[in-house]
Motif scaffolding. Structure first.
Motif, PDB file in Angstrom:
ATOM      1  N   PRO A 153       0.802  -1.234   0.000  1.00 34.54           N
ATOM      2  CA  PRO A 153       0.000   0.000   0.000  1.00 34.54           C
ATOM      3  C   PRO A 153       0.828   1.275   0.000  1.00 34.54           C
ATOM      4  N   GLU A 154       1.905   1.316   0.801  1.00 32.11           N
ATOM      5  CA  GLU A 154       2.699   2.549   0.879  1.00 32.11           C
ATOM      6  C   GLU A 154       3.392   2.839  -0.449  1.00 32.11           C
ATOM      7  N   LEU A 155       3.994   1.808  -1.046  1.00 33.18           N
ATOM      8  CA  LEU A 155       4.673   1.998  -2.325  1.00 33.18           C
ATOM      9  C   LEU A 155       3.675   2.347  -3.417  1.00 33.18           C
ATOM     10  N   LEU A 156       2.522   1.684  -3.403  1.00 30.76           N
ATOM     11  CA  LEU A 156       1.493   1.973  -4.401  1.00 30.76           C
ATOM     12  C   LEU A 156       1.053   3.428  -4.308  1.00 30.76           C
ATOM     13  N   ALA A 157       0.816   3.924  -3.086  1.00 36.83           N
ATOM     14  CA  ALA A 157       0.373   5.307  -2.917  1.00 36.83           C
ATOM     15  C   ALA A 157       1.414   6.285  -3.462  1.00 36.83           C
ATOM     16  N   ARG A 158       2.700   6.005  -3.201  1.00 32.16           N
ATOM     17  CA  ARG A 158       3.750   6.905  -3.708  1.00 32.16           C
ATOM     18  C   ARG A 158       3.799   6.868  -5.233  1.00 32.16           C
ATOM     19  N   GLY A 159       3.638   5.671  -5.802  1.00 30.84           N
ATOM     20  CA  GLY A 159       3.666   5.562  -7.255  1.00 30.84           C
ATOM     21  C   GLY A 159       2.505   6.282  -7.912  1.00 30.84           C
ATOM     22  N   SER A 162       3.023   9.952  -7.825  1.00 33.79           N
ATOM     23  CA  SER A 162       3.988  10.409  -8.830  1.00 33.79           C
ATOM     24  C   SER A 162       3.325  10.539 -10.200  1.00 33.79           C
ATOM     25  N   LEU A 163       2.354   9.686 -10.510  1.00 39.16           N
ATOM     26  CA  LEU A 163       1.632   9.800 -11.774  1.00 39.16           C
ATOM     27  C   LEU A 163       0.738  11.038 -11.771  1.00 39.16           C
ATOM     28  N   ALA A 164       0.152  11.334 -10.617  1.00 37.92           N
ATOM     29  CA  ALA A 164      -0.734  12.492 -10.516  1.00 37.92           C
ATOM     30  C   ALA A 164       0.010  13.799 -10.740  1.00 37.92           C
ATOM     31  N   ARG A 165       1.290  13.840 -10.381  1.00 37.84           N
ATOM     32  CA  ARG A 165       2.043  15.095 -10.501  1.00 37.84           C
ATOM     33  C   ARG A 165       3.107  15.042 -11.603  1.00 37.84           C
ATOM     34  N   CYS A 166       2.999  14.067 -12.531  1.00 37.26           N
ATOM     35  CA  CYS A 166       4.054  13.927 -13.544  1.00 37.26           C
ATOM     36  C   CYS A 166       4.005  15.039 -14.585  1.00 37.26           C
ATOM     37  N   GLY A 167       2.871  15.760 -14.692  1.00 37.84           N
ATOM     38  CA  GLY A 167       2.803  16.902 -15.592  1.00 37.84           C
ATOM     39  C   GLY A 167       2.862  16.561 -17.059  1.00 37.84           C
ATOM     40  N   HIS A 199       4.852  -0.683 -12.505  1.00 36.54           N
ATOM     41  CA  HIS A 199       4.773  -1.489 -11.295  1.00 36.54           C
ATOM     42  C   HIS A 199       4.311  -0.665 -10.094  1.00 36.54           C
ATOM     43  N   ASP A 200       3.763  -1.363  -9.112  1.00 39.66           N
ATOM     44  CA  ASP A 200       3.284  -0.676  -7.912  1.00 39.66           C
ATOM     45  C   ASP A 200       4.405  -0.325  -6.944  1.00 39.66           C
ATOM     46  N   ASP A 201       5.654  -0.671  -7.289  1.00 41.04           N
ATOM     47  CA  ASP A 201       6.794  -0.262  -6.470  1.00 41.04           C
ATOM     48  C   ASP A 201       7.696   0.715  -7.236  1.00 41.04           C
ATOM     49  N   ALA A 202       7.101   1.428  -8.195  1.00 39.73           N
ATOM     50  CA  ALA A 202       7.848   2.392  -9.013  1.00 39.73           C
ATOM     51  C   ALA A 202       7.312   3.803  -8.784  1.00 39.73           C
TER      52      ALA A 202
END
Length: 363
Positions: free
Chosen positions: A23-29, A32-37, A97-100
């Protein structure tokens, strides 16, 4: 945390994420997609792959804008990716991946590269470790099915004019594939269950179509390597799926270089081979077979997955039983030694021997 993902009504790119237990890694990934611009319209498809409650909570309570597919059957990476592809609307697919974690500009760089190279069927990202240090710039594959990650030194082997390089394969941590190419290959091979060698097999399938697999350093993604599988089981999966890969691609792999990990000459030959195949793809062009995917059958996929999982469990159990059979005599012998009078005497004398050893040292 509120993660708002773009939800384009007409996405050019579909980002496919299969997740189960991080869950923690997924949330960070996802953040990162939400703010990739990205300037490219995209959608995010998340497959809850028999996910734990904490992962479901992240997706259901913290994320908006994603297409969510819930599977109570653990489909594995290949099966989950195929399930996500069945819902994708984009002409370009990105396995993520969910850890990226994507760095700003990562998607635009992938799309710019695939647009500049119509002969390419897939483009991968430069992978970094979580601290930003290099992890890989694509990979070469040896004839025995083992792989070697390419690093920054690869640039010295390439023409200065190139902004991308041909490689044997890129990992599915961040890999863009044309949807038409995905369908022509037949999607991800679900026999590589639950993970490992899915990316290698997919990229070999792309090369077999006459298309190139490229990696662009301009697309940067941080990746927690091997974060999702326990070490003993991971080693078993590598052996099992490597054997499957060798059986499936024996003809192609026969033309690859013999194992030469760390050898500059061996790596150079491997890179030159990939570059030569890329030139051939450029010169000849590619005409993909018209293979449109059949209507997706969820029930059939789940039955197939359960059969594969059962075979895997039997093989894993047999390997563990064989290891126990080897270790049991050793354990019995050790028990006999520990129960002997000599061993008990040795245990009493050992502290005295250590004292005598210290006293005997000069100075």
């Amino acid at each position: 945390m509120n993660i708002v993902l773009p939800s384009s009504p007409d996405p050019r790119v579909s980002i496919l994420i299969v997740t189960a237990k991080q869950p923690e890694l997924l949330a960070r990934g996802l953040e990162s997609l939400a703010r990739c611009g990205s300037a490219v319209p995209f959608e995010v498809i998340v497959v809850l792959n028999d996910a734990i409650p904490e992962v479901k909570a992240v997706v259901r309570e913290q994320v908006s804008g994603a297409v969510v597919i819930d599977s109570s059957v653990p489909l594995g990476l290949a099966g989950g990716s195929n399930r996500a592809r069945s819902a994708a609307r984009g002409e370009l697919l990105v396995l993520f991946h969910d850890d990226a974690e994507a760095e700003p500009g990562w998607l635009d760089a992938l799309v710019e590269t695939i647009d500049a190279h119509p002969e390419a069927g897939a483009v991968g990202s430069r992978m970094l470790n979580p601290d930003g240090s290099p992890q890989s710039l694509g990979n070469v594959l040896w004839s025995d099915g083992n792989a070697w990650p390419l690093g920054a030194g690869l640039r010295s082997l390439l023409p200065a004019s190139e902004t991308a390089c041909a490689v044997d394969y890129c990992g599915t941590s961040s890999l863009l594939v044309r949807a038409s190419t995905w369908d022509a290959v037949g999607g991800a091979d679900e026999r590589f269950y639950p993970a490992y060698y899915v990316d290698v097999d997919l990229c070999l399938g792309i090369w077999s179509l006459g298309q190139a697999v490229l990696c662009t350093p301009a697309s940067r993604v941080r990746h927690v390597k091997s974060a999702s599988t326990e070490s003993l089981f991971r080693a078993f999966l590598f052996r099992r799926n490597q054997k499957l890969l060798l059986e499936k691609w024996s003809g192609m792999l026969a033309s690859f270089e013999p194992p030469a990990p760390g050898s500059v000459e061996g790596l150079q030959r491997a890179v030159e081979r990939a570059q030569a195949r890329w030139r051939t793809a450029r010169e000849n062009g590619v005409s993909l077979p018209d293979r449109r995917p059949a209507p997706f059958d969820r029930a059939a996929q789940e039955r197939r997955t359960l059969e594969i999982a059962l075979d895997l469990q039997r093989a894993w159990t047999a390997e563990l039983a064989a290891e126990v059979a080897v270790l049991r005599p050793r354990a019995e012998a050790l028990a006999r030694v520990e129960g002997s009078q000599w061993w008990r005497l040795y245990g009493r004398l050992l502290p005295l021997l250590r004292i005598l050893r210290r006293l005997s040292r000069p100075g």
